[in-house]
Design an enzyme around this catalytic site. Structure first.
Site, PDB file in Angstrom:
ATOM      1  N   ASP A  52     -27.138  39.380  23.988  1.00 32.12           N
ATOM      2  CA  ASP A  52     -25.879  39.463  23.250  1.00 32.12           C
ATOM      3  C   ASP A  52     -25.712  40.784  22.500  1.00 32.12           C
ATOM      4  O   ASP A  52     -24.612  41.327  22.415  1.00 32.12           O
ATOM      5  CB  ASP A  52     -25.771  38.291  22.268  1.00 32.12           C
ATOM      6  N   ASN A 124     -17.586  40.192  17.218  1.00 31.81           N
ATOM      7  CA  ASN A 124     -18.336  39.151  16.501  1.00 31.81           C
ATOM      8  C   ASN A 124     -17.842  38.986  15.068  1.00 31.81           C
ATOM      9  O   ASN A 124     -17.332  37.941  14.702  1.00 31.81           O
ATOM     10  CB  ASN A 124     -19.833  39.492  16.488  1.00 31.81           C
ATOM     11  N   ARG A 151     -17.191  37.633  -6.470  1.00 34.08           N
ATOM     12  CA  ARG A 151     -18.305  38.470  -6.910  1.00 34.08           C
ATOM     13  C   ARG A 151     -19.578  37.911  -6.298  1.00 34.08           C
ATOM     14  O   ARG A 151     -19.865  36.722  -6.405  1.00 34.08           O
ATOM     15  CB  ARG A 151     -18.424  38.500  -8.425  1.00 34.08           C
ATOM     16  N   TYR A 166     -24.030  35.725  12.607  1.00 35.08           N
ATOM     17  CA  TYR A 166     -24.283  35.901  11.168  1.00 35.08           C
ATOM     18  C   TYR A 166     -23.593  34.792  10.366  1.00 35.08           C
ATOM     19  O   TYR A 166     -24.160  34.214   9.438  1.00 35.08           O
ATOM     20  CB  TYR A 166     -23.760  37.277  10.766  1.00 35.08           C
ATOM     21  N   ASN A 167     -22.367  34.473  10.740  1.00 39.36           N
ATOM     22  CA  ASN A 167     -21.590  33.451  10.056  1.00 39.36           C
ATOM     23  C   ASN A 167     -22.316  32.102  10.011  1.00 39.36           C
ATOM     24  O   ASN A 167     -22.369  31.436   8.981  1.00 39.36           O
ATOM     25  CB  ASN A 167     -20.236  33.302  10.757  1.00 39.36           C
ATOM     26  N   LYS A 168     -22.892  31.700  11.126  1.00 37.29           N
ATOM     27  CA  LYS A 168     -23.587  30.402  11.183  1.00 37.29           C
ATOM     28  C   LYS A 168     -24.837  30.397  10.319  1.00 37.29           C
ATOM     29  O   LYS A 168     -25.207  29.361   9.750  1.00 37.29           O
ATOM     30  CB  LYS A 168     -23.946  30.047  12.627  1.00 37.29           C
ATOM     31  N   ALA A 188     -23.735  34.683  -1.080  1.00 36.65           N
ATOM     32  CA  ALA A 188     -24.274  34.545  -2.442  1.00 36.65           C
ATOM     33  C   ALA A 188     -23.219  34.810  -3.515  1.00 36.65           C
ATOM     34  O   ALA A 188     -23.352  35.730  -4.327  1.00 36.65           O
ATOM     35  CB  ALA A 188     -25.473  35.476  -2.634  1.00 36.65           C
TER      36      ALA A 188
END
Length: 267
Positions: A52, A124, A151, A166-168, A188
């Protein structure tokens, strides 16, 4: 496979082992009346070999072309979400293309415009993060609405196919690529009396526009991630993200849907 699509360009990291494996594939392609070209601009099929990450690089380096097909070939045991073919199964690949056992699928792309000047495309995700060990403050606007002030470490804006990347990893939702939309997920976030965010991923229709206004205090420079590349750009005032009218056209086996690949990868 369209008979006019006969010019192949192979995008891969050259190693002795991979060169040896590909040589037999090159010859098989020539034997079946395909032409291998040295420049991606001459190709109407671009083949990414390696997984990928290589597929994302192939799309970016060739300019997100709308007039060609992209094909992914995996070289290991991983079940790449963009890669339908295995490098060790040459015959399946050629037979599928010759006997119309493949279909064209279209993956959504997002456009990211920085300071209303430079525009980049992402297959992506786009991420906006702090480069220092400190939080970043971003005003989040949906269309003309100031939605929240974030923030934290940063935000990820993912396409449906990027929702499994990355999202998952930060508990974002996995989204069907047939839905024209994009997803925003937090890294975060800090929530208190001064800063308050939704606290969960949310999905916007492709008809929406997202604007991120970055607050800088003079010492922090956000880093913008575009798929698997990072751009350190100073003096970022705002980042505007929209679903592009462009799509990436890829070749898939008829019996290998997006959800088949998600199941094999994660379940």
């Amino acid at each position: 496979m369209n008979d006019q699509r006969r010019n192949l360009y192979f995008f891969y990291q050259q190693t002795e082992e991979l060169n040896d494996k590909l040589e037999s594939l090159f010859q098989l392609a020539r034997d079946n009346d395909f032409h291998i070209v040295e420049d991606s601009t001459d190709a109407n099929i671009i083949i990414a070999v390696g997984g990928d990450g290589t597929f994302l690089q192939a799309v970016r380096k060739s300019g997100f072309r709308q007039d060609c097909l992209y094909v992914g070939i995996r070289t290991g045991h991983e079940a790449g979400l963009y890669c339908d073919f295995d490098i060790d199964d040459h015959d399946e690949m050629i037979d599928a293309m010759k006997n119309s056992e493949v279909e064209v699928r279209r993956f959504p792309v997002i456009e990211t415009t920085i300071n209303d000047e430079s525009t980049f495309m992402c297959l992506n995700e786009c991420s906006v993060r702090s480069t220092l060990i400190k939080s970043i403050v971003i005003d989040v606007h949906i269309d003309d609405l100031h939605f929240e002030t974030f923030r934290g470490d940063g935000l990820i804006i993912a396409t449906p196919t990027g929702s499994t990347a990355y999202n998952k990893s930060i508990n974002g939702a996995v989204v069907d690529p047939k839905l024209p939309c994009f997803q925003i997920s937090e890294l975060a976030s800090l929530n208190n009396n001064r800063y308050r965010t939704l606290g969960s991923s949310f999905i916007l229709s492709g008809e929406r526009s997202l604007k991120l206004k970055v607050r800088q205090d003079g010492n922090d420079y956000p880093i913008i991630g575009m798929d698997n590349e990072a751009f350190s750009i100073r003096n970022i005032h705002d980042v505007t993200i929209n679903l592009s009218e462009n799509v990436i056209k890829t070749v898939k086996l008829k019996n290998n849907t997006y959800w088949d690949r998600v199941k094999r990868t994660f379940l």
